[in-house]
Write a protein that holds these residues in place. Structure first.
Motif, PDB file in Angstrom:
ATOM      1  N   UNK A 154      62.937  46.693  -2.456  1.00 19.66           N
ATOM      2  CA  UNK A 154      62.533  45.426  -1.855  1.00 19.66           C
ATOM      3  C   UNK A 154      63.653  44.392  -1.883  1.00 19.66           C
ATOM      4  N   UNK A 155      64.502  44.380  -2.911  1.00 22.80           N
ATOM      5  CA  UNK A 155      65.654  43.461  -2.943  1.00 22.80           C
ATOM      6  C   UNK A 155      66.841  44.159  -3.570  1.00 22.80           C
ATOM      7  N   UNK A 156      67.946  44.256  -2.831  1.00 24.35           N
ATOM      8  CA  UNK A 156      69.132  44.854  -3.441  1.00 24.35           C
ATOM      9  C   UNK A 156      69.790  43.895  -4.429  1.00 24.35           C
ATOM     10  N   UNK A 157      70.776  44.405  -5.117  1.00 26.86           N
ATOM     11  CA  UNK A 157      71.560  43.645  -6.087  1.00 26.86           C
ATOM     12  C   UNK A 157      72.440  42.612  -5.366  1.00 26.86           C
ATOM     13  N   UNK A 158      72.642  41.479  -5.996  1.00 25.83           N
ATOM     14  CA  UNK A 158      73.695  40.542  -5.577  1.00 25.83           C
ATOM     15  C   UNK A 158      73.275  39.440  -4.621  1.00 25.83           C
ATOM     16  N   UNK A 159      72.029  39.484  -4.114  1.00 23.30           N
ATOM     17  CA  UNK A 159      71.600  38.464  -3.147  1.00 23.30           C
ATOM     18  C   UNK A 159      71.790  37.069  -3.734  1.00 23.30           C
ATOM     19  N   UNK A 160      72.274  36.155  -2.898  1.00 25.76           N
ATOM     20  CA  UNK A 160      72.332  34.740  -3.312  1.00 25.76           C
ATOM     21  C   UNK A 160      70.904  34.220  -3.214  1.00 25.76           C
ATOM     22  N   UNK A 161      70.398  33.670  -4.313  1.00 23.28           N
ATOM     23  CA  UNK A 161      68.963  33.384  -4.330  1.00 23.28           C
ATOM     24  C   UNK A 161      68.609  31.919  -4.305  1.00 23.28           C
ATOM     25  N   UNK A 162      67.583  31.644  -3.547  1.00 26.81           N
ATOM     26  CA  UNK A 162      67.000  30.299  -3.484  1.00 26.81           C
ATOM     27  C   UNK A 162      65.523  30.439  -3.790  1.00 26.81           C
TER      28      UNK A 162
END
Ligand code: ZN
Length: 282
Positions: A154-162
């Protein structure tokens, strides 16, 4: 007799030949650096003053260096010490632009904790840090992991998160969405070094695989192992849940090398080649 065969015959068969993880010379990645022959003792390697995992592969020692997400592109180096000799080995890191992800968290205290929550978060930190800072000298086997839970990436590693439009730390693990109760199993042999219920991570298990290779399993509904327990690849650790800071049931899986969070997918052959669903993960 050819030279290669002769060399093989001369090497004492004590070291393990370990498969290496996929290399990604970028922030959040892994660099595999070939060192000397295994006929000499394994050197001590540090990167940014932290001990680095050493494995044997094809009769050579390799340093398996975790690269921090915050590193700058360019030339970096490890320090290699064998006996009284210390040398510097350089390697290059290139940039990687991870996509952004915007998440809405309904429980506002999970985005802006109140003073009591902050007290709890602070009190939990030493136990978590102790797990992450574990170093054991044991030889480490194959650096190829099985997938800890069957589900959708559902979410890979490293995403810039808000979170609720506030910039937060980048996504430090790999999320696998699966129904509550789905079995989570150890991706590699290891030792359970910590279990607990933490504010953001929810019900958590940490495994030590040796030489600073530590893995974490977050948001579980149920934990079925105890600290001090040895697990094999495939041993059940617990079940998928939605404890801690989540938008739905999933496993958040962390992998640490030299106290640095790296992309778990690099250890899983079928994942390192797979496209994930970054943008669809909200
Ligand atoms: Zn996650």
């Amino acid at each position: 007799m050819n030279k290669i065969l002769l060399t093989l015959l001369l090497i004492p068969q004590i070291a393990l030949s370990s498969a290496l993880p996929q290399q990604l010379a970028a922030p959040g990645g892994i660099v595999n650096i070939q060192l000397g022959s295994v006929e000499t003792p394994a050197p001590v390697v540090t990167f940014q003053d932290k001990r680095v995992l050493i494995v044997e592969n094809d009769h050579k020692w390799y340093a398996i260096v975790g690269i921090p997400l915050k590193i700058k592109a360019g030339q970096h180096s490890i320090q290699v010490t064998s006996g009284a000799t210390s040398t510097q080995l350089d390697f290059a890191i290139v940039d990687k632009d991870y996509p952004a992800q915007y998440i809405t968290i309904k429980n506002k205290r999970m985005v802006n904790p109140n003073p009591d929550d902050l007290k709890r978060i602070t009190s939990e930190r030493p136990a978590i840090n102790k797990a992450l800072n574990t170093w054991t000298e044991q030889p480490v086997g194959d650096l190829l992991f099985s997938i800890p839970v069957e589900g959708r990436l559902s979410s890979p590693f490293g995403l810039k998160r808000f979170f609720n439009n506030q910039p937060k730390n980048p996504h430090s693990g790999l999320d696998i969405a699966a129904p509550k109760g789905t079995t989570i199993s150890a991706p590699a042999p290891g030792l359970v070094i910590n279990t607990g219920g933490y504010y953001y991570n929810g019900n958590t298990v940490f495994l030590d695989h040796g030489q600073g290779l530590v893995t974490g399993y977050f948001h579980m509904s149920k934990i079925t192992v105890k600290a001090g327990q040895i697990v094999e690849q495939g041993t059940k650790l617990g079940e998928v849940g939605e404890t801690g800071r989540v938008t739905g049931p999933h496993l958040h899986w962390n992998v640490y090398l030299n106290k640095t969070k790296v992309d778990p997918a690099l250890f899983v052959p079928e994942l390192s080649a797979t496209k994930t669903e970054a943008e669809a993960a909200q």
